[in-house]
Enzyme design. Sequence first.
Site, PDB file in Angstrom:
ATOM      1  N   ASP A 234       5.675   0.589   4.115  1.00 54.67           N
ATOM      2  CA  ASP A 234       6.329   0.021   3.586  1.00 54.67           C
ATOM      3  C   ASP A 234       7.917   0.471   4.273  1.00 54.67           C
ATOM      4  OD1 ASP A 234       6.759  -2.065   1.184  1.00 54.67           O
ATOM      5  OD2 ASP A 234       7.882   0.292   0.892  1.00 54.67           O
ATOM      6  N   GLU A 287       6.815  -2.361   8.296  1.00 54.99           N
ATOM      7  CA  GLU A 287       7.095  -3.267   7.432  1.00 54.99           C
ATOM      8  C   GLU A 287       8.720  -3.326   7.703  1.00 54.99           C
ATOM      9  OE1 GLU A 287       8.852  -5.708   3.320  1.00 54.99           O
ATOM     10  OE2 GLU A 287       8.958  -3.037   3.513  1.00 54.99           O
TER      11      GLU A 287
END
Length: 569
Positions: A234, A287
Amino acid sequence: MVIASQAGQPTADPSPSPQPGGSFDPSSPALWWRGAAIYEIYPRSFSDADGDGTGDLAGVRQRLRYLSDLGVDAVWFTPWYPSPMADGGYDVSDYRAIDPSYGTLGQAEELIAAAAELGIRTIVDVVPNHVSDQHPWFQAALHAPAGSAERQRFWFRPGRGVDGDEPPNGWISEFGGRAWTRTRNPDGSPGEWYLHLFAPGQPDLNWGHSEVRLEHEEVLRFWFDRGVAGIRIDSAALLVKDPDLPEVGDRPEPGEHPYIDRDELQEIYRSWRVVANSYDDRALIGELWLSDPDRFIRYLRPDVLNSAFNFDFLVCPWDAGRLRAAIEETIAVHGRVGAPATWVLSNHDVTRPVTRYGRADTSFAFGDKRYGIPTDLDIGRRRARAAALLTMALPGCVYIYQGEELGLPEVEDLPPDRLQDPMHFRSSGVDPGRDGCRVPLPWSGEEPPYGFSPRASADLWLPQPKDWADLTVELQERDPSSTLSLYRSALQLRREHPSLGDGDMGWLSTAPDVLGITRGGDFACVVNFGLEPVTLPPHDQVLLASDEMLKGGRLPADTAAWIRLPAGP
Ligand code: GLC
């Protein structure tokens, strides 16, 4: 990559071969992530087995057959760890457990194993930039004095101004508003400030601290030991901060931004690569929202991460020229390091494609989300179906966000008192936030909860619209023209066709409003972005079309077809 070839006589010129160190054997199972179809599960909204209105692991377990019939190779779970849900689970208070509303660690282990039995790999989300404010490290830091060892794992600083009542710098949170919150001392007096690039419930970790690094390497091992095949990282470009915490400045040069894409990240992910490589075939997926291709691709060198989400493609408007440019750039850039491209139309952060493609502006930008944008869902649905066929035909890995395969629209009229997303609240309500793409899935029946929950009276964590009866899995399974049937057929063909998934592609020469890509010598995907129907290039068979073809085999507007090309000379 071929940029132009004769219509009907495509010659797929191989893309640049992988660089030394990135050499691969496409048939090797160890490289599953190069061409996989990966399904994103937002556990809160997938399926609720215990009837409390929130999805859970038992619900996923009951629907594994659905995922296997859909034909996906892997599932990615957004965070399933204990969390106060200040940001839908991206505020983690314990990485080695499961949130009680979802189930137990034992259930997660069983789920990973049961999915593997069906040939489905599991990817988990790790959120290294921040933890929850309830995480024991942050709680310890809050209860320790300024300057203490406990505070060193975060970014605590005194405020500026006479009373220290101004934040340490002017950084802005990704969700809007200032990126700093002031603490209170045990005696109630105002204390130091701490940094949070997202919500105040998500304090940023200090990646200059050795314990932060070690802890994350152990978390990776913890999940790899439980059979997890990959990690989605993330906010992967945000971890490292310039320790001087300078102002951002006007237009920092790439690599000079005080907290985005700092060079030190490469070393961190190299050490993660070493951990992953100590297992057999584990993937690290970043990401990375980075617009500079030269910077982006550094993360995909063979000794760093394996793959990253292709957000340039996701944000692209429904426009042949723009999409072609995005595809060409993607393939060229990834080819430089031998990394596979990924193709993503949606996820739990962005407007559902059926809605986005039905608007005058079909691009996506976080800053542009607003209430009340006129939308034609019929056009949007046609385009989203065509986009799906394009996406699944392109070389590399494809992501499908739950509900995309049902053609769900964004829910834009959620009752204000049910909204949860901090992005909405921190924009003072101007941005509708991301709840509209996170509404629980409709499985069966005529009215809410549409089989999402076993109890008809269940109060779902987000209410479903009253007009979703036509979108349920049950109904779409029976309808060969449904979006679900389209996704199933496409994923099955994608699995069976030797040239789909990982590999090379070429371009057919087409009219400006049409895209034609070829895979191998005998497959093409043709997409009509124009207003008028077009004639398909010479072909032996239409394998699949996103909507009904017209008389004479003509391809209607906003439609894609997969065709078998005649054998070459
Ligand atoms: C990522 C997630 C998003 C989350 C943010 C902070 O962008 O996809 O949902 O809010 O990180 O963790």
